[in-house]
Write a protein that holds these residues in place. Structure first.
Motif, PDB file in Angstrom:
ATOM      1  N   ARG A 124       0.824  -1.198   0.000  1.00 29.59           N
ATOM      2  CA  ARG A 124       0.000   0.000   0.000  1.00 29.59           C
ATOM      3  C   ARG A 124       0.865   1.258   0.000  1.00 29.59           C
ATOM      4  O   ARG A 124       0.559   2.241  -0.673  1.00 29.59           O
ATOM      5  N   GLN A 125       1.976   1.209   0.742  1.00 27.54           N
ATOM      6  CA  GLN A 125       2.876   2.363   0.779  1.00 27.54           C
ATOM      7  C   GLN A 125       3.514   2.588  -0.590  1.00 27.54           C
ATOM      8  O   GLN A 125       3.603   3.729  -1.060  1.00 27.54           O
ATOM      9  N   LYS A 126       3.952   1.516  -1.255  1.00 25.78           N
ATOM     10  CA  LYS A 126       4.549   1.653  -2.588  1.00 25.78           C
ATOM     11  C   LYS A 126       3.539   2.218  -3.585  1.00 25.78           C
ATOM     12  O   LYS A 126       3.867   3.093  -4.391  1.00 25.78           O
ATOM     13  N   ILE A 127       2.322   1.723  -3.524  1.00 29.78           N
ATOM     14  CA  ILE A 127       1.280   2.190  -4.434  1.00 29.78           C
ATOM     15  C   ILE A 127       0.978   3.665  -4.182  1.00 29.78           C
ATOM     16  O   ILE A 127       0.890   4.468  -5.119  1.00 29.78           O
ATOM     17  N   ALA A 128       0.824   4.026  -2.903  1.00 30.82           N
ATOM     18  CA  ALA A 128       0.503   5.418  -2.565  1.00 30.82           C
ATOM     19  C   ALA A 128       1.625   6.356  -2.972  1.00 30.82           C
ATOM     20  O   ALA A 128       1.378   7.457  -3.484  1.00 30.82           O
ATOM     21  N   THR A 129       2.873   5.943  -2.759  1.00 29.77           N
ATOM     22  CA  THR A 129       4.017   6.784  -3.136  1.00 29.77           C
ATOM     23  C   THR A 129       4.067   6.992  -4.646  1.00 29.77           C
ATOM     24  O   THR A 129       4.260   8.125  -5.125  1.00 29.77           O
ATOM     25  N   ALA A 130       3.865   5.913  -5.391  1.00 25.59           N
ATOM     26  CA  ALA A 130       3.890   6.022  -6.850  1.00 25.59           C
ATOM     27  C   ALA A 130       2.747   6.901  -7.354  1.00 25.59           C
ATOM     28  O   ALA A 130       2.950   7.776  -8.208  1.00 25.59           O
ATOM     29  N   ALA A 131       1.552   6.678  -6.830  1.00 28.52           N
ATOM     30  CA  ALA A 131       0.393   7.451  -7.271  1.00 28.52           C
ATOM     31  C   ALA A 131       0.542   8.921  -6.888  1.00 28.52           C
ATOM     32  O   ALA A 131       0.168   9.815  -7.664  1.00 28.52           O
ATOM     33  N   THR A 164      -2.925   7.113 -15.023  1.00 23.84           N
ATOM     34  CA  THR A 164      -3.722   5.909 -15.218  1.00 23.84           C
ATOM     35  C   THR A 164      -3.350   4.854 -14.179  1.00 23.84           C
ATOM     36  O   THR A 164      -2.261   4.901 -13.580  1.00 23.84           O
ATOM     37  N   MET A 165      -4.242   3.904 -13.997  1.00 26.01           N
ATOM     38  CA  MET A 165      -3.965   2.810 -13.065  1.00 26.01           C
ATOM     39  C   MET A 165      -2.749   2.018 -13.538  1.00 26.01           C
ATOM     40  O   MET A 165      -1.933   1.569 -12.729  1.00 26.01           O
ATOM     41  N   ALA A 166      -2.617   1.854 -14.855  1.00 32.49           N
ATOM     42  CA  ALA A 166      -1.455   1.139 -15.394  1.00 32.49           C
ATOM     43  C   ALA A 166      -0.157   1.882 -15.095  1.00 32.49           C
ATOM     44  O   ALA A 166       0.868   1.265 -14.774  1.00 32.49           O
TER      45      ALA A 166
END
Length: 228
Positions: A23-30, A43-45
């Motif tokens: 979740r942390q990796k996803i949030a940081t990237a987003a 985009t999600m991709a």
């Protein structure tokens, strides 16, 4: 405890740690993509690729699609990390609760709020701008409306705490105190004072502490307290 139970508990802890890290990796990237490209262009991709996870993992972590991803970014940015720890259990809040002096409590609260606003303002602005540009995006609008409801609900905690201590000024109900806390700590106020008016964060924090004390606290003689 049997060895089998120990292994199950250890395995469960590992799964939770892995989910938290994901979740942390996803949030940081987003966060980086939305701030850099905007909400609509992210985009999600893109996020899955930047985070190094499968797109399906992204949708599993953010059921509800892109608006849910925006909310994840907001929540983790606000908290400062992906740990599943309620705000009420975090050290800054415990320090406010433990502080005996109401004026000092609000100074600590203002310091905590300033730190949160420093982190969250750019995210909130990106989401507001995207919602204004795409009024038909009801999912994003629901996220922003939910954020405001959560902010107002969260403001009831410090208001109720001051009420229990008998620190609120005469005639001020906890509900009305919560509404004033909610308005004074709005992201838009922080933006206008620091970005438009050119205040430093230290000046904003001092102003917020003063305004909260003036609006909320009772003086020994029964009048509203003046902030320092």
């Amino acid at each position: 405890m049997t060895e089998q139970k120990k292994r199950r508990r250890y395995s469960s802890a590992l799964r939770q740690e892995h989910a938290q890290a994901t979740r942390q990796k996803i949030a940081t990237a987003a966060h980086e993509l939305m701030i850099g490209k905007g909400y609509a262009a992210t985009t999600m991709a893109d996020v899955a690729r930047e985070a190094g996870v499968a797109v399906q993992t992204l949708y599993t972590s953010c059921p509800g699609g892109k608006p849910a991803l925006a909310k994840l970014v907001y929540d983790i940015t606000l908290a400062g990390d992906a740990r599943p720890v309620p705000q009420s259990d975090r050290p800054e809040v415990r320090a406010i609760i433990d502080e005996p002096d109401p004026v000092r409590k609000l100074a600590l609260y203002a310091a905590m709020a300033t730190g949160i606003l420093r982190r969250i303002t750019s995210v909130h602005r990106v989401l507001r701008d995207a919602a204004a540009a795409s009024p038909g995006d009801h999912g994003l609008r629901d996220v922003l409306d939910g954020i405001e409801r959560e902010r107002l609900t969260g403001s009831h905690g410090p208001a109720a705490h001051l009420h229990e201590l008998g620190a609120l000024r005469p005639g001020l109900s906890p509900a009305r105190a919560a509404e004033q806390i909610y308005v004074l700590t709005a992201t838009e106020n922080f933006e206008k004072l620091t970005e438009v008016c050119g205040w430093s964060e230290a000046e904003y924090e001092e102003w917020l502490a003063s305004m909260l004390a003036s609006a909320l606290l009772a003086r020994p003689d029964g009048e509203a307290a003046r902030g320092r």
